[in-house]
Design a protein around this motif. Structure first.
Motif, short mmCIF file in Angstrom:
data_model
loop_
_atom_site.label_atom_id
_atom_site.label_comp_id
_atom_site.label_asym_id
_atom_site.label_seq_id
_atom_site.Cartn_x
_atom_site.Cartn_y
_atom_site.Cartn_z
N ARG A 215 11.37 -0.17 -8.33
CA ARG A 215 11.40 1.24 -9.04
C ARG A 215 10.43 1.17 -10.23
NH1 ARG A 215 17.14 1.07 -9.17
NH2 ARG A 215 17.92 1.98 -7.17
N THR A 216 10.20 0.25 -10.77
CA THR A 216 9.49 -0.03 -12.00
C THR A 216 8.10 -0.48 -11.68
OG1 THR A 216 10.36 -2.19 -12.40
CG2 THR A 216 11.32 -0.26 -13.43
N LEU A 217 7.71 -0.78 -10.37
CA LEU A 217 6.35 -1.19 -10.07
C LEU A 217 5.20 -0.38 -10.18
CD1 LEU A 217 7.27 -3.34 -6.65
CD2 LEU A 217 6.90 -4.10 -8.88
N PRO A 218 4.47 -0.57 -10.68
CA PRO A 218 3.03 0.29 -10.82
C PRO A 218 2.39 0.26 -9.48
CG PRO A 218 2.56 -2.10 -11.48
CD PRO A 218 3.93 -2.11 -11.44
N ARG A 219 1.51 1.57 -9.35
CA ARG A 219 1.24 1.87 -8.06
C ARG A 219 0.68 0.83 -7.23
NH1 ARG A 219 -3.84 4.81 -6.40
NH2 ARG A 219 -4.43 4.20 -8.32
N PHE A 220 -0.33 0.07 -7.99
CA PHE A 220 -1.30 -1.17 -7.34
C PHE A 220 -0.33 -2.15 -6.72
CE2 PHE A 220 -1.24 -2.70 -11.91
CZ PHE A 220 -0.75 -4.22 -11.31
N GLU A 221 1.09 -2.34 -7.49
CA GLU A 221 1.77 -3.31 -6.96
C GLU A 221 2.65 -3.15 -5.89
OE1 GLU A 221 2.35 -6.52 -7.37
OE2 GLU A 221 1.80 -7.30 -9.21
N LEU A 222 2.96 -1.74 -5.93
CA LEU A 222 3.60 -1.13 -4.71
C LEU A 222 2.64 -1.36 -3.49
CD1 LEU A 222 6.55 -0.02 -3.61
CD2 LEU A 222 5.52 2.44 -4.11
N PHE A 223 1.36 -0.88 -3.60
CA PHE A 223 0.25 -0.72 -2.66
C PHE A 223 0.08 -2.31 -2.10
CE2 PHE A 223 -1.93 3.49 -3.66
CZ PHE A 223 -1.10 3.96 -3.13
N SER A 224 0.04 -3.11 -2.88
CA SER A 224 -0.13 -4.62 -2.40
C SER A 224 0.90 -5.16 -1.50
CB SER A 224 -0.18 -5.54 -3.77
OG SER A 224 -0.30 -6.76 -3.46
N GLY A 225 2.10 -4.80 -1.78
CA GLY A 225 3.25 -5.02 -1.06
C GLY A 225 2.99 -4.33 0.50
N VAL A 226 2.63 -3.10 0.34
CA VAL A 226 2.46 -2.33 1.70
C VAL A 226 1.22 -2.83 2.38
CG1 VAL A 226 1.85 0.04 2.58
CG2 VAL A 226 3.57 -0.24 0.50
N GLY A 227 0.21 -3.53 1.75
CA GLY A 227 -1.05 -3.91 2.37
C GLY A 227 -0.71 -5.31 3.28
N GLU A 228 0.38 -6.26 2.68
CA GLU A 228 0.64 -7.13 3.87
C GLU A 228 1.49 -6.63 5.02
OE1 GLU A 228 -0.21 -10.16 3.84
OE2 GLU A 228 -0.62 -10.84 1.92
N LEU A 229 2.37 -5.73 4.77
CA LEU A 229 2.93 -4.83 5.82
C LEU A 229 1.83 -4.23 6.92
CD1 LEU A 229 5.82 -2.98 4.16
CD2 LEU A 229 5.83 -5.19 5.58
N ALA A 230 0.64 -3.78 6.32
CA ALA A 230 -0.47 -3.36 7.03
C ALA A 230 -1.07 -4.40 8.11
CB ALA A 230 -1.61 -2.88 6.32
N LYS A 231 -1.00 -5.64 7.64
CA LYS A 231 -1.53 -6.87 8.43
C LYS A 231 -0.60 -7.09 9.41
CE LYS A 231 0.18 -10.62 6.97
NZ LYS A 231 0.57 -11.71 6.18
N ASN A 232 1.00 -7.05 8.99
CA ASN A 232 2.01 -7.17 10.26
C ASN A 232 1.76 -6.26 11.32
OD1 ASN A 232 2.77 -9.41 8.59
ND2 ASN A 232 4.50 -8.39 7.79
N ALA A 233 1.47 -4.95 10.85
CA ALA A 233 1.54 -4.21 11.84
C ALA A 233 0.20 -4.28 12.80
CB ALA A 233 1.12 -2.48 11.19
N ALA A 234 -0.95 -4.81 12.28
CA ALA A 234 -2.14 -5.11 13.04
C ALA A 234 -2.04 -6.10 14.17
CB ALA A 234 -3.18 -5.35 12.17
N ILE A 235 -1.18 -7.25 13.32
CA ILE A 235 -1.40 -8.59 14.32
C ILE A 235 -0.08 -8.45 15.30
CG2 ILE A 235 -2.42 -10.09 12.58
CD1 ILE A 235 0.32 -11.17 11.65
N LEU A 236 0.86 -7.91 14.84
CA LEU A 236 2.10 -7.63 15.85
C LEU A 236 2.12 -6.59 16.56
CD1 LEU A 236 4.69 -9.03 13.40
CD2 LEU A 236 3.33 -10.47 15.40
N GLY A 237 1.89 -5.20 16.03
CA GLY A 237 1.67 -4.01 16.69
C GLY A 237 3.37 -3.73 16.94
N GLY A 238 3.52 -2.73 18.00
CA GLY A 238 4.74 -2.14 18.17
C GLY A 238 5.53 -1.49 16.94
N LYS A 239 6.90 -2.11 16.91
CA LYS A 239 7.64 -1.33 15.96
C LYS A 239 6.95 -1.58 14.48
CE LYS A 239 10.95 -5.07 15.78
NZ LYS A 239 12.56 -5.39 15.87
N HIS A 240 6.37 -2.74 14.41
CA HIS A 240 5.79 -2.92 13.12
C HIS A 240 4.76 -2.02 12.60
CE1 HIS A 240 8.00 -6.80 12.89
NE2 HIS A 240 7.59 -6.87 13.78
#
Length: 753
Positions: A215-240
Motif C-alpha cells: 500500500r505504501t509503494l510508489p507507483r514505479f515500484e508497483l509497476f516494477s513488480g507488475v513488469g516481471e509478471l508481464a514476463k511470466n505472462a509472455a513465456i508461460l501464456g495461459g492463465k498467467h
C-alpha cells in the motif's frame, strides 16, 4: 515462546499505525528441486505473525538489514522485538514469567543500506561483514533481510558467506521482491559496471510476505513488480497471461493524467492473486531446476537488454521490472526479424507489454545506443551460447507461451545488430560510429536488381570493366563480387538450373533466414533474379579440411550446421523432403530428353524404379527431418580466423539431417573416422545437450551412412540433366554421371542392408 509471543503481541497493539489485525498468514512451500524446501507464509497486515516466525528460530541476535525505503516507511515494524518496547508492554502483566522472559528476546541490531542496485556493491558487502563481527554475531544469529529485491540479493549473499552459511529470513517489502526475488536461490552484487556478476545460490530458512507493505509503494515500484509478471505472462501464456491482462485492464488510471498511471492502484485482493500467480510461475519450473541453469533460464527473458538499459541510465532510474518489459520488446523484435515469431504473434506479445509501458515511458534524455550496446555485450550470461563477437544472447519466443528451446540453457544467440536496430526504433541516440556489424547496410533494392540485370546481359569483359569480379562458383549460378557505397557485396544470378531443383517461391528464403540469424552472410536483396549479400572474408573449405582432425574447425562447422538444423522453416518451404523433391524434378526433366542418356547408364525406366526403391528403403529407417541446407559440401562453408559461416542455401528446406551430415564428409579420398566421430559428438552436443553418450554417437553415425549412396544417386541424376542446360560440356557431364552411378552401386548396400 508462548510468553514471548504474548509480550510481543501486546507490544504490537501499543505500536501506533500497526493496530489493524490482518488476514492470517497462509503457508506456502518453496521447493527448489532437491536442493532446498523453504517454508513460506503469505498474509496481509501480519506484523505479529512475522515476528513470531522470527522468534521461533530462537536466535541470540537478529542482524536486521534494511534498505532506506523500508526504513523510512516501516522503520518501526520490528520495534516490538526490542527489549525496551517489550518491557513497556509487559508492565502490569499478570502472566507468570512475562517480565522474566524479556531476557529471552534476542538482541536486535540494524544496518541500513541504500535503496535499489546502489546497495549491491563490493563495498557494502564488505561493510556488512565487518559490522557482523563488530556486533559479535554467532552461528545462532539470524539475518533478517527487510526491503526490496536488491537488498534481499545483497543480504542473501552476505548470509551465505558469514560463517559459510548463516540463518536467513526474507521479509520483502516490494511487490517485485515478493514474487520474483524470494522465488529464487540467487544472491548477487554488481561489480565493474556489470549486473549480478558476483553471487551465490543460497536458501533462506523462511520467507515471510506481508502484502500490506504494497500500500505504501510508489507507483514505479508497483509497476516494477507488475513488469516481471508481464514476463511470466509472455513465456508461460495461459492463465498467467489472462491474470495479467485482467489485472491491468480493471485497475484505476486517472484519465485527467492522460492515462499516465499517476493514480494507478491495486486492491489487496488483486495483489494477493497476482502474487500467487507469480510464485506459482517460478516454483513450477524451479521444482526441477533449482539453480535456473536449464529450464529455469526462461525467466531471464528480456534481461539481457533490460540490465543494459538499467545500467546505462544509472542505478535507481529504471525500475528493474519495467526494464525487463522493454527488454522483452527488444527480444520480440529480434524474433520477428529472424523469422521465428510471426507479425501477428509479435503484435499480441507487444500489446501485452504496452498495457504497462504506456503508463511508464522511458525518461529523457535516453542514454546513447553505444552505451547500451556496450553493456549488453558484457551481460553476465555471455559465453553460454559461445557467441561470436557480433552476436548476443537472450531467450526467444515463437509466440506467447512458447519458448524457443535450445541446448544452451534455452538461450538463443543472434546478431547483435538486431538489438542496435531496435534501440534505434526506440529513439536511443547514436553519438559515434557503431561497429559495422551493428549498422544495417545501405545498398538499395533497386541497386541490387540493377546488379543482377547486368550479370544477366553482360559479357565477362563488360562485367570486369564495370567493377564486377567473377568468383569461382558451382554449376547452377553466375556469381560476382563488387563494392557498392564502399561495401563489399556478392551478387548471385540464378539460372534455370536452380528453379529446376527448387520452387521459385522458396529459393532464397533460407539464405535470408540464415543471414538474419548470423549463420550465413546478411542478405541485402532476394528475388526471382537472384540474391545480393554481404561479402564474407576468408576462404571456402576443401574436402581435406573435414578429414585432418582439426578439432576447432570441426567444432565450428558442427555448431553452424546444428544452428541450421534448428531453424524454424519458413512456411513457403513446407513440403516433401528436399532430397526427393529435387530428384523428382530432375527425373521429370530427364524424361523430356531421354536421348541425352549416355551409354553405360541404365535407361530412364530402371532409373526411376531405383529411385522409388531407394525412397522406400530409406523410409523404413525413419531418419530425422530437419531444416536442411541441401547442398552442405565443404565449398559451401566459409572460414575466417576460426569462425565459420555457411553459404548457398538455395536447395534448403525440410530435409534429412543425415544427408547434410554425410555430404560434408563425402570424399573420394580416405575418410577420417576420428574426424567424423568428433564432428558428430559436437553436433549432438549443440542439438541435444552437452552430455552425449557413445551410443548416441554410434547411432547417428549409422544414420548418416545411410545417405552415402543417396548423395551419389542425387549427383548422378544432376549430371544426367546438365547437358540440357550446358550442352558444351556434355562429354564431361556424361563421365561424371557414370562415375557417380558407379559410386552409388558400390555403396548401395549401406541403404538396403
Amino acid at each position: 515462546l508462548k510468553l514471548l509471543t504474548q509480550v510481543v503481541e501486546a507490544t504490537v497493539l501499543l505500536n501506533p499505525g500497526r493496530t489493524k489485525r490482518g488476514v492470517a498468514m497462509e503457508p506456502l512451500s518453496f521447493v527448489f528441486a532437491d536442493r532446498a524446501t523453504v517454508p513460506g507464509f503469505l498474509g496481509t497486515d501480519v506484523q505479529d505473525e512475522v515476528i513470531r516466525h522470527i522468534l521461533e528460530v530462537k536466535p541470540d541476535k537478529v542482524l536486521l538489514i534494511c534498505d532506506q525505503n523500508a526504513e523510512e516507511l516501516h522503520g518501526d515494524y520490528f520495534k516490538p522485538l526490542s527489549r525496551e518496547t517489550a518491557a513497556c508492554a509487559s508492565v502490569g502483566s499478570t502472566a507468570d514469567g512475562a517480565v522474566a522472559c524479556l531476557a529471552e528476546l534476542p538482541d536486535v541490531v540494524k544496518r541500513t543500506m541504500p535503496p535499489g542496485d546502489a546497495c549491491k556493491s563490493w563495498d557494502h558487502l564488505t561493510e556488512l561483514v565487518q559490522w557482523a563481527f563488530e556486533e559479535q554475531a554467532s552461528k545462532r544469529s539470524v539475518v533478517v533481510a527487510f526491503g526490496g529485491g536488491a537488498l534481499l540479493n545483497l543480504a542473501g549473499l552476505f548470509a551465505s558467506m558469514l560463517y559459510r552459511g548463516t540463518k536467513l529470513i526474507y521479509v520483502p517489502t516490494t511487490f517485485l521482491a515478493m514474487h520474483d526475488v524470494v522465488t529464487s536461490l540467487k544472491t548477487s552484487i554488481c561489480y565493474d559496471g556489470r549486473k549480478n556478476n558476483i553471487g551465490s545460490f543460497y536458501a533462506p530458512m523462511k520467507i515471510l510476505i506481508d502484502v500490506g507493505f504494497c500500500r505504501t509503494l510508489p507507483r514505479f515500484e508497483l509497476f516494477s513488480g507488475v513488469g516481471e509478471l508481464a514476463k511470466n505472462a509472455a513465456i508461460l501464456g495461459g492463465k498467467h497471461a489472462e491474470g495479467f491482462v485482467k489485472a491491468m485492464s480493471k485497475e484505476s488510471v486517472n484519465g485527467a493524467s492522460g492515462g499516465s498511471g499517476e493514480e494507478f492502484v491495486m486492491e489487496d485482493e488483486t495483489l494477493v492473486g497476482l502474487l500467487r500467480l507469480g510464485v506459482e510461475a517460478k516454483m513450477s519450473v524451479l521444482l526441477s531446476d533449482a539453480y535456473e541453469k536449464t529450464s529455469g533460464m526462461i525467466f531471464e527473458y528480456g534481461h539481457t537488454v533490460s540490465h543494459a538499459i538499467e545500467k546505462a541510465y544509472g542505478d535507481g532510474t529504471i525500475p528493474h521490472g519495467l526494464g525487463v518489459v522493454y527488454g522483452m520488446l527488444s527480444s520480440s523484435f529480434a524474433a520477428e526479424q529472424l523469422g521465428i515469431m510471426s507479425q501477428v504473434d509479435r503484435k499480441e506479445h507487444d500489446d501485452l507489454c504496452w498495457l504497462l509501458l504506456d503508463r511508464w515511458p522511458l525518461p529523457e534524455p535516453k542514454p546513447s545506443m553505444e552505451k547500451v550496446m556496450g553493456l549488453a555485450m558484457r551481460d553476465s550470461k555471455r559465453g553460454i551460447t559461445m557467441e561470436a563477437e557480433d552476436e548476443i544472447s537472450d531467450v526467444l519466443l515463437y509466440k506467447m507461451g512458447h519458448v524457443v528451446p535450445t541446448p544452451t540453457s534455452n538461450l538463443s544467440k543472434f546478431p547483435s545488430r538486431l538489438v542496435a536496430e531496435w534501440l534505434a526504433t526506440m529513439g536511443f541516440p547514436i553519438t559515434s560510429s557503431l561497429s559495422e556489424a551493428a549498422v544495417p547496410m545501405t545498398v538499395t533494392a533497386a541497386e541490387c536488381e540493377a546488379m543482377l540485370r547486368a550479370m544477366s546481359c553482360s559479357s565477362d569483359a563488360e562485367l570486369r570493366n564495370n567493377g564486377f569480379e567473377q568468383l569461382t562458383a558451382g554449376f547452377a549460378n553466375r556469381v560476382c563480387a563488387l563494392e557498392k557505397h564502399g561495401q563489399p557485396v556478392v551478387a548471385k544470378r540464378y539460372t534455370d538450373l536452380v528453379f529446376l531443383r527448387s520452387s521459385p517461391e522458396a529459393v532464397g528464403a533460407l539464405d535470408v533466414l540464415a543471414g538474419r540469424t548470423g549463420i550465413g552472410p546478411r542478405v541485402l536483396y532476394s528475388g526471382h533474379q537472384g540474391v545480393v549479400m554481404e561479402r564474407l572474408p576468408g576462404r571456402t573449405l576443401e574436402e581435406a579440411d573435414m578429414h585432418c582432425n582439426n578439432k576447432p574447425l570441426l567444432e565450428a562447422v558442427a555448431q553452424a550446421l546444428a544452428a541450421v538444423h534448428q531453424l524454424p522453416l519458413p512456411a513457403i518451404c513446407d513440403g516433401e523432403p528436399m532430397l526427393w523433391r529435387t530428384v523428382d524434378k530432375m527425373i521429370e526433366a530427364l524424361a523430356c530428353r531421354p536421348e541425352l542418356m549416355p551409354n553405360g547408364m541404365p535407361g530412364l525406366g530402371p532409373l526411376l524404379v531405383e529411385v522409388r526403391t531407394a525412397k522406400a528403403a530409406l523410409a523404413k529407417h525413419g531418419p530425422q527431418l530437419v531444416s536442411g541446407h541441401g547442398d552442405f559440401k565443404p565449398s559451401n562453408v566459409m572460414e575466417h580466423d576460426g569462425r565459420v559461416k555457411l553459404i548457398d542455401f538455395e536447395l534448403g528446406g525440410p530435409n534429412y539431417r543425415g544427408f547434410d551430415l554425410y555430404k560434408v564428409f563425402r570424399t573420394a579420398r580416405p575418410q577420417s573416422e576420428a574426424s567424423m566421430v568428433y564432428f558428430i559428438r559436437k553436433y549432438l552436443a549443440f542439438t541435444e545437450g552437452e552430455a552425449v553418450s557413445d551410443e548416441e554417437v554410434s547411432k547417428l553415425m549409422a544414420e548418416m551412412r545411410l545417405f552415402e549412396p543417396l548423395t551419389w544417386l542425387e549427383a548422378c541424376i544432376f549430371f544426367l540433366i546438365l547437358p540440357q542446360f550446358k550442352p558444351e560440356g556434355a562429354a564431361e557431364w556424361a563421365d561424371l554421371a557414370k562415375d557417380r552411378w558407379a559410386k552409388y552401386q558400390v555403396s548401395r548396400a549401406k541403404l538396403f542392408s
